[in-house]
Write an enzyme that holds these catalytic residues in place. Sequence first.
Site, short mmCIF file in Angstrom:
data_model
loop_
_atom_site.label_atom_id
_atom_site.label_comp_id
_atom_site.label_asym_id
_atom_site.label_seq_id
_atom_site.Cartn_x
_atom_site.Cartn_y
_atom_site.Cartn_z
N THR A 194 -1.34 1.16 -34.63
CA THR A 194 -1.19 1.93 -35.86
C THR A 194 -2.11 3.13 -35.92
O THR A 194 -1.83 4.09 -36.62
CB THR A 194 -1.50 1.05 -37.08
OG1 THR A 194 -2.77 0.42 -36.85
CG2 THR A 194 -0.44 0.00 -37.26
N LYS B 102 1.47 3.07 -43.93
CA LYS B 102 0.47 2.63 -42.98
C LYS B 102 0.95 1.48 -42.12
O LYS B 102 0.59 1.36 -40.98
CB LYS B 102 -0.78 2.16 -43.73
CG LYS B 102 -1.62 3.29 -44.26
CD LYS B 102 -3.06 2.81 -44.42
CE LYS B 102 -3.97 3.88 -44.97
NZ LYS B 102 -3.86 4.03 -46.41
N GLY B 103 1.75 0.60 -42.72
CA GLY B 103 2.01 -0.64 -42.01
C GLY B 103 0.69 -1.35 -41.83
O GLY B 103 0.51 -2.15 -40.95
N CYS B 104 -0.26 -1.03 -42.68
CA CYS B 104 -1.64 -1.52 -42.59
C CYS B 104 -2.14 -1.31 -41.17
O CYS B 104 -1.89 -0.28 -40.60
CB CYS B 104 -1.74 -2.97 -43.01
SG CYS B 104 -1.40 -3.16 -44.75
N VAL B 105 -2.86 -2.27 -40.61
CA VAL B 105 -3.21 -2.16 -39.19
C VAL B 105 -3.18 -3.54 -38.57
O VAL B 105 -3.55 -4.47 -39.17
CB VAL B 105 -4.59 -1.56 -38.95
CG1 VAL B 105 -4.68 -0.16 -39.48
CG2 VAL B 105 -5.66 -2.42 -39.55
#
Lengths: 497, 105
Positions: A194, B102-105
Amino acid sequence: MRRLVILGGGTAGTMVANKLRAAYPPDELHITVVDRDDDHHYQPGYLFLPVGIYSEDKIVRSRHHFIPDGVELVLAEIDRVDAAAKAVHLGDGRSLEYDTLVIATGVEPRPDLTPGADHPDVHHFYDLPHSLALANAMKEFSGGRLIVHLTDMPIKCPVAPLEFTFLADAHFRERKSRKKVEIVYVTPLDGAFTKPIASRELGQMFTERDIRLEPDFAVERVDTEAKELVSYDDRRVPYDLLVSIPLNVGPEYVARSGLGDDMNLVPCDQHTMRSLEHPDIFVLGDGGTLQTSKAGSVAHFSVDVFMENWPYYIAGRELPHKFDGHANCFIETGHGKGMLLDFNYGTQPYTGGFPFPGVGPMTLLGESRSNHLAKLAFRFVYWEFLLRGRPLPFTTDMHLLGKKIEGEASGTANKDLVLGLLKRHPAPPTTTAKAAKPSARKPAARKPSSPQRAGGPKTPAASRQSAGPVPDYVPIVAVDSTADPSTILPDPIIPKF
Amino acid sequence: MPTTRIGGRAIDVNDEGFLTEYSQWDENLAPILAGYAGVEDLTDEHWKVLRFLRADYPARKETATLRRVASVGGFDMKELFRLFPGKPAKKMAYIAGLPKPKGCV
């Protein structure tokens, strides 16, 4: 006497029970931990089973063993939380009333939420039975296309699918069969990870290892007849062996209680882990909406902040200590090596070194044997130190020392790095944990907090409103940037689509 | 954070080009951003999605993920891919002037 109920006896729940029990005697704080069974799993160990590095006996221990004396462990299913009445209803008909509730039940893998993904031939390693089944499948796999697939974020331990991919590569190389195995990593993200720099470095490692990356893949279903992953835009990826990391969502009781969002995660403050709806509910571990990794390191660092805030909380005061999103993750890269990511809300993982007091420098975002050994050693640290609430040689705040900064960053640079391990903040003015206790028992001391209680008791239906339905759209009149006109770039920056 | 000129206005963006200020976006900006994202015409269908994203953002301070747009917004996932081909989550967020999910992490 304050009654604390902790839902979940996993990493976060067990840590909190130990730390609070050590700080407060049972006649001041009654602590109950609820979990469905007595098996505490060392979840990082699931990763190592399929490639034969661990055996099952290294992973499961009794929860009782780690719950301290003077803490009640109740083994039962949770039916629902009645946040208005401050009670937890259990599956066996019992109810537990609380003054404070800690939700530490985390998230669970749910292959059943993707059509086809709960087929026995679709593997993952996010619980023990599936990890053991995958170990067998890996043994029997003689060649063909191995797909490692990530359904969607967020997942527990977001680096685990990458680690599995690296370990699988190493596993087949060591068995001299890598040439017969094609490895493809399929992800809904636009890269390997990400965060941009980590994504770049990890992408590079894929290339070096001949692992193909299939990005931007939003899976619709698994076609187990044709042995293909099918995306919403009709891309198909055939497989011979499929490892598909399922959607991770919070438990169903969270939804039944009206406490969750669309993923059954409990909306909580990014810095205090306090429920946004209910001031006497805190969410620790993976079950909340912190915008950082769902990982043991985050549970650990955020529990530290929770403990620092606890005396203020019971005194009805504002919570002064702020969690910064700090996560650090070891990534196994195969062949006895590992790498380390260290980041927080404001700072992505960088390359460089990690000054690890008492252990020595670790390599950040680069491979080294010491990183791998640290990961293996961590199992011992987990059982013997972390769960029991004993101090560890990590800092809760993230530091920038030793990192090669690219772009923007936030964190604590240089200062107090070593001393900071011992004491991060000055003690509360009148309230060390012990000093705060008398005031906690005075009813008046809690009064000041009541105006903040959002108008008194709420029904579960009311709490569902903010977690669920969306306000109406109202057009706005835009304002321009107030930036110095001389600094304005004449051309737009267009993202890569 | 850089400031750029979009549609003759000064707009704050991040290094990747996503708008950083919710208040700097309005409906006049959307067609220009859509052009940059390779979405030629904004139809009523597009607007429904963009308005959902804009309405959903302020309380959560987080751009809805594709999954949330489908499950909470009630949009059909295949339809989202048709409207915003290739990378719907990224394109929708960009055109709506919101951070990349973000899809967070």
